[in-house]
Write a protein that holds these residues in place. Structure first.
Motif, short mmCIF file in Angstrom:
data_model
loop_
_atom_site.label_atom_id
_atom_site.label_comp_id
_atom_site.label_asym_id
_atom_site.label_seq_id
_atom_site.Cartn_x
_atom_site.Cartn_y
_atom_site.Cartn_z
N HIS A 175 5.62 0.56 1.29
CA HIS A 175 6.89 -0.10 0.99
C HIS A 175 7.68 -0.41 2.25
N ALA A 176 7.72 0.58 3.16
CA ALA A 176 8.47 0.40 4.40
C ALA A 176 7.92 -0.79 5.17
N GLN A 206 4.87 5.08 0.12
CA GLN A 206 6.15 4.88 0.77
C GLN A 206 5.99 4.11 2.06
N VAL A 212 3.94 4.35 10.60
CA VAL A 212 3.86 3.84 9.23
C VAL A 212 2.43 3.38 8.92
N MET A 228 11.66 -3.22 13.02
CA MET A 228 11.03 -1.91 13.18
C MET A 228 10.39 -1.80 14.56
N GLU A 271 8.61 -4.12 3.29
CA GLU A 271 10.01 -4.53 3.43
C GLU A 271 10.27 -5.13 4.81
#
Lengths: 356, 191
Positions: free
Chosen positions: B22-23, B19, B9, B1, B26
């Motif tokens: 989660h991003a 969300q 984020v 990323m 991950e």
């Protein structure tokens, strides 16, 4: 191969074989949800502390659910601005507010929460109360807090903060000006104030100058609206709309009757549980004991007292629901009782002349 | 990323966006888990530390300076949590030792699990002979490719200390690997 590359190669190969167990991910995800929830409730708490007016402590609700900011509810669920706009009660109240005070359209919803119900899931039943806080941008921006009855949609309580310039707060205005400000707020958000007699009084509050305005219907003993003015805040509560309780002012604050708990304590079943007349109970409370202590002296547990009051209030709640949103079954009753318990607890542990 | 999207984020995560969580999870969990696994042997401890790291991550997000590389900041978190955990378990160990002395009971320490599947068992064994401090430096140097200066910043210790741990660690590894059986040695010295 030099040992450095050997180690590096080994570590990268080894790393590829390491799999993070799914249980770990699950646990972390849960921790995050809990953290978010805690953050949200902390936020609501903080903002509520700012917005909820200190003197609101001495509010006089005779309607069962009309004591919003006084009793901090543990079971509040935070709502997003979107959820507020989806909520029928919230939407209607916002429309009314926007119509009455067009400038509030540009305000931001900085906080919202519900007591009971689940904003994300309407089938969970209706909220007992929905609270919305709006604020103008800027450090000393105007702020409005609305507490709405989730069942009837009525505004139970309004807090209007910072509507006067900081250097000349509302409390510094003349009595006449203050009254017209309060009149205006009632006219716009509740209905006409003209049919009520207004009695304005400076409270004996040594810490901070506070005015109390009681709007009473002719011939009635309890006020219909009650307003407090302190600092740069006007706070109005809807009190009327029901018969006066049989005994008024079980508790006192600053030597004046404090009606906050009356709706909960005027309960025939409670009197028979305690084997006391309402007058006796009032007398005992005046000595500084809490309801729980009085009950304990008669070997009655806190839980018993709480059960009796919560169940009466829950039944009232179900009857008060004209749209049948709350059904009259045991499960609903139990759920409502649970939601009400923190409120009841606050009342039965309260001692007269102490701040709520 | 990329750093920019990470910053985006992170801001969302502070607001409580699932969300975004989660991003970010991950994108990071493998690296974090592997680093922790290299430094800590017991699975249950790893799990606890992972949880601590992520909790620490979102509570200290407001302190993160977006101009600095995210992974560096993240590895700082990992290292601090592992160190914190070691201090804690050392205290536990001390109490435990005292009880053991009094009760004279034998205790079987869990043996660290040695992985032999597909990787070099000798290096693995040698790795376990390193002290925790040496191992941390070795992992940061050879797994994350940090420069010794960067490791000093990450561990918040003088560069000289990093160098001495690095050399001591390497030497120990070298010694262990020199003691390998003959055919392995040949292979190792093949350069």
């Amino acid at each position: 191969m030099p040992i450095e590359s050997q180690i590096s190669e080994y570590l990268h190969q080894e790393a590829e074989t390491m799999e993070c167990p799914p249980a770990v991910s699950k646990r972390i995800e849960q921790s995050y949800s809990q953290y978010v929830q805690r953050q949200r409730s902390k936020k609501t708490m903080k903002k509520r502390l700012i917005s909820s007016f200190v003197a609101a402590v001495i509010m006089i609700p005779t309607a069962a659910f009309a004591a919003p900011p006084l009793i901090e509810m543990i079971t509040r669920t935070p709502m997003t601005a979107k959820q507020v706009k989806m909520d029928a009660v919230g939407q209607a109240a916002l429309e009314k507010l926007y119509r009455s005070y067009p400038e509030t359209k540009s305000f931001e919803i900085i906080d919202a929460s519900q007591l009971g119900g689940d904003p994300a899931n309407a089938s969970q039943g209706k909220a007992i109360q929905t609270s919305i806080v709006l604020q103008e941008k800027g450090a000393h921006g105007k702020m409005v807090r609305l507490d709405l009855n989730g069942i009837t949609g009525e505004i139970e309580h309004v807090n209007q903060e910072n509507w006067e310039p900081q250097e000349k707060p509302v409390i510094s205005l003349t009595d006449q000006e203050i009254k017209s400000k309060v009149d205006d707020l009632i006219n716009k958000l509740y209905g006409s104030s003209s049919k009520y007699e207004c009695n304005m009084e400076l409270m004996e509050n040594s810490d901070q100058k506070t005015f109390i305005l009681n709007y009473t219907e002719k011939g009635s003993a309890t006020p219909f609206y009650q307003a407090f003015v302190q600092g740069n805040t006007i706070s109005v509560s809807l009190i009327g709309g029901g018969p006066a309780p049989s005994v008024e002012g079980f508790f006192t604050t600053n030597g004046k009757p404090d009606y906050t708990a009356d709706a909960f304590l005027n309960d025939e079943k409670l009197f028979s549980l305690l084997r006391m007349s309402p007058a006796d109970l009032k007398q005992e409370l005046a000595k500084g004991a809490s309801v729980v202590e009085i009950a304990a002296s008669k070997k009655i547990s806190k839980q018993q007292v709480m059960d009796i009051i919560a169940s009466t209030q829950a039944k009232k709640q179900i009857q008060a629901d004209p749209h049948g949103g709350a059904t009259n079954d045991n499960r609903t009753l139990e759920q409502l009782k649970q939601i009400l318990e923190p409120k009841v607890l606050k009342v039965i542990e309260h001692k007269t002349e102490t701040p709520w | 990323m990329q750093s920019e999207s990470i910053y985006h984020v992170l801001t969302k995560m502070i607001e409580g966006d699932q969300q975004a969580f989660h991003a970010l999870y991950e994108a990071t969990y493998k690296d974090v888990y592997r680093t922790v696994s290299f430094l800590v042997d017991h699975p249950q401890d790893r799990e606890d530390i992972m949880n601590e790291i992520y909790m620490q991550m979102w509570t200290s997000l407001p302190n993160y300076d977006p101009n600095r590389p995210f992974h560096f900041w993240l590895h700082g978190l990992v290292i601090r949590q592992v160190q914190r955990f070691r201090v804690k378990s050392w205290r536990r160990f001390r109490i435990f030792e005292r009880i053991r002395v009094f009760s004279r009971q034998e205790h079987h320490w869990d043996q660290p699990t040695l992985r032999t599947d597909g990787t070099d068992p000798e290096i693995s064994r040698a790795m376990h002979k390193l002290t925790d401090k040496q191992r941390t430096v070795i992992i940061l140097r050879f797994y994350h490719d940090y420069k010794l200066e960067e490791i000093a910043t990450l561990l918040n210790i003088p560069l000289g200390t990093v160098k001495s741990r690095y050399h001591a660690g390497l030497q120990l590894l070298r010694k262990q690997l020199v003691n390998l059986p003959l055919e392995r040695k040949e292979k190792n010295n093949a350069y």
